[in-house]
Scaffold this motif. Structure first.
Motif, PDB file in Angstrom:
ATOM      1  N   THR A 128       0.823  -1.212   0.000  1.00  0.00           N
ATOM      2  CA  THR A 128       0.000   0.000   0.000  1.00  0.00           C
ATOM      3  C   THR A 128       0.858   1.264   0.000  1.00  0.00           C
ATOM      4  OG1 THR A 128      -0.147   0.120   2.423  1.00  0.00           O
ATOM      5  CG2 THR A 128      -1.810  -1.213   1.273  1.00  0.00           C
ATOM      6  N   LYS A 129       2.171   1.073   0.104  1.00  0.00           N
ATOM      7  CA  LYS A 129       3.092   2.216   0.100  1.00  0.00           C
ATOM      8  C   LYS A 129       3.771   2.304  -1.264  1.00  0.00           C
ATOM      9  CE  LYS A 129       3.832   1.481   5.033  1.00  0.00           C
ATOM     10  NZ  LYS A 129       4.800   1.191   6.121  1.00  0.00           N
ATOM     11  N   ASN A 130       3.380   3.274  -2.046  1.00  0.00           N
ATOM     12  CA  ASN A 130       3.849   3.361  -3.422  1.00  0.00           C
ATOM     13  C   ASN A 130       5.347   3.552  -3.559  1.00  0.00           C
ATOM     14  OD1 ASN A 130       1.314   3.008  -4.596  1.00  0.00           O
ATOM     15  ND2 ASN A 130       0.805   5.180  -4.384  1.00  0.00           N
ATOM     16  N   GLY A 181      -4.731 -14.774  -4.765  1.00  0.00           N
ATOM     17  CA  GLY A 181      -5.402 -14.799  -6.066  1.00  0.00           C
ATOM     18  C   GLY A 181      -5.022 -13.622  -6.941  1.00  0.00           C
ATOM     19  N   LEU A 182      -4.105 -12.774  -6.465  1.00  0.00           N
ATOM     20  CA  LEU A 182      -3.672 -11.603  -7.222  1.00  0.00           C
ATOM     21  C   LEU A 182      -2.149 -11.554  -7.266  1.00  0.00           C
ATOM     22  CD1 LEU A 182      -5.966  -8.907  -5.549  1.00  0.00           C
ATOM     23  CD2 LEU A 182      -6.271  -9.873  -7.845  1.00  0.00           C
ATOM     24  N   ARG A 234      -1.537  -4.116  -5.487  1.00  0.00           N
ATOM     25  CA  ARG A 234      -1.205  -2.712  -5.268  1.00  0.00           C
ATOM     26  C   ARG A 234      -2.172  -1.812  -6.054  1.00  0.00           C
ATOM     27  NH1 ARG A 234       4.837  -0.734  -5.483  1.00  0.00           N
ATOM     28  NH2 ARG A 234       4.491  -0.764  -3.225  1.00  0.00           N
ATOM     29  N   GLY A 235      -2.493  -2.184  -7.251  1.00  0.00           N
ATOM     30  CA  GLY A 235      -3.399  -1.377  -8.041  1.00  0.00           C
ATOM     31  C   GLY A 235      -4.796  -1.299  -7.454  1.00  0.00           C
ATOM     32  N   TYR A 238      -5.524  -1.783  -4.077  1.00  0.00           N
ATOM     33  CA  TYR A 238      -5.596  -1.299  -2.714  1.00  0.00           C
ATOM     34  C   TYR A 238      -4.698  -0.105  -2.417  1.00  0.00           C
ATOM     35  CZ  TYR A 238      -8.082  -5.617  -1.845  1.00  0.00           C
ATOM     36  OH  TYR A 238      -8.983  -6.638  -1.883  1.00  0.00           O
ATOM     37  N   GLU A 239      -4.034   0.421  -3.433  1.00  0.00           N
ATOM     38  CA  GLU A 239      -3.128   1.532  -3.160  1.00  0.00           C
ATOM     39  C   GLU A 239      -3.899   2.726  -2.593  1.00  0.00           C
ATOM     40  OE1 GLU A 239      -1.214   2.757  -6.691  1.00  0.00           O
ATOM     41  OE2 GLU A 239      -3.037   3.246  -7.773  1.00  0.00           O
ATOM     42  N   ILE A 240      -3.219   3.441  -1.740  1.00  0.00           N
ATOM     43  CA  ILE A 240      -3.826   4.618  -1.100  1.00  0.00           C
ATOM     44  C   ILE A 240      -3.818   5.785  -2.058  1.00  0.00           C
ATOM     45  CG2 ILE A 240      -3.629   6.241   0.817  1.00  0.00           C
ATOM     46  CD1 ILE A 240      -2.304   4.015   2.402  1.00  0.00           C
ATOM     47  N   LYS A 241      -4.954   6.385  -2.280  1.00  0.00           N
ATOM     48  CA  LYS A 241      -5.059   7.529  -3.211  1.00  0.00           C
ATOM     49  C   LYS A 241      -4.685   8.810  -2.497  1.00  0.00           C
ATOM     50  CE  LYS A 241      -6.677   4.849  -6.448  1.00  0.00           C
ATOM     51  NZ  LYS A 241      -5.883   4.547  -7.631  1.00  0.00           N
TER      52      LYS A 241
END
Length: 268
Positions: free
Chosen positions: A225-227, A255-256, A262-263, A265-268
């Motif tokens: 979740t940390k880009n 399953g991913l 990341r795509g 659940y990434e934080i916007k």
């Protein structure tokens, strides 16, 4: 060898293979295996429990526990019988119920070493009665604390008491960022690798390898979740030796792919 005290009987047995007749225990019985491997089968009604005992493995038969029979291969073991009144006192002092569960083949380094020390004190001329009593009382308290109905984690056959399971899990969780081996974990907790692997599975229902990978994937989810942390860096931080192995394990359990996770659940 037979030693008696006010609240205990201590015995050292060497026996050939034996079929055990139905019996009910009149004291609390704790046995430590001195050799092995030795196969044991115990039956209570239609239920049969089988285990291979190795040196150091512990078996507990509580007061009034009954079996319909057993078969034991040739073996040597130490056996300590504790009076019900001793367990009652230990339970009362600890604010617990004296409800000890039966256990076959537990891995418990503290109880094991305490019984070895007790044997040394009882068989040596320097054995002090006050120290013998202290060891006996320590074992009684240990049984009440870790083998009560509410606290036992050994799953009837094999397994760890709670303190040793927690120590093992803590060591694993603190080492997720590197390539932990069973040998390293075993050395850290003072248990032989084969016994560690068996007891861990009995206590958790998982192999150490599976638990490690599951924990690494959970840690990776947080990092993903940390880009600013690359996929390769995530793999390294959670202890996988290659990005490809990380990707395979992560996808197997979620399953991913890591990129897809990341795509999503990434934080916007």
């Amino acid at each position: 060898m037979l030693q008696r005290g006010v609240d205990f009987i201590f015995e050292h047995h060497r026996q050939s293979s034996i079929a055990v007749l139905p019996q009910s225990f009149l004291m609390y019985s704790i046995s430590i295996q001195l050799d092995g491997p030795s196969k044991v089968e115990v039956w209570c009604g239609e239920k049969r429990t089988r285990v291979t005992l190795r040196r150091g493995d512990m078996t507990i038969a509580p007061y009034r526990f009954s079996i319909d029979g057993a078969y034991v291969e040739p073996c040597e073991f130490l056996q300590l019988h504790l009076s019900p009144s001793l367990i009652d006192r230990a339970a009362s002092e600890g604010g617990r119920l004296p409800a000890i569960v039966p256990v076959l083949g537990a891995v418990d380094s503290l109880a094991e070493q305490t019984i070895y020390q007790l044997e040394e004190e009882l068989t040596s001329r320097r054995g002090a009665r006050a120290y013998v009593n202290l060891l006996i009382e320590t074992l009684a308290t240990h049984l009440v604390k870790y083998y009560g109905e509410e606290t036992c984690t050994t799953k009837e056959a094999g397994g760890f008491p709670k303190y040793l399971l927690e120590t093992t899990l803590d060591y694993i969780n603190r080492g997720l960022d590197r390539n932990l081996s069973i040998e390293e974990i075993a050395l850290a907790v003072g248990i032989e690798p084969a016994r560690l692997a068996r007891a861990f599975r009995a206590s958790t229902g998982k192999s150490i390898h599976r638990y490690l990978n599951e924990r690494r994937v959970e840690e990776a989810k947080i990092l993903l979740t940390k880009n600013e942390v690359s996929i390769a860096e995530v793999a390294r931080r959670v202890g996988f030796d290659s990005e490809e192995r990380f990707r395979i394990n992560f996808r197997r359990r979620t399953g991913l792919t890591p990129t897809a996770y990341r795509g999503r659940y990434e934080i916007k």
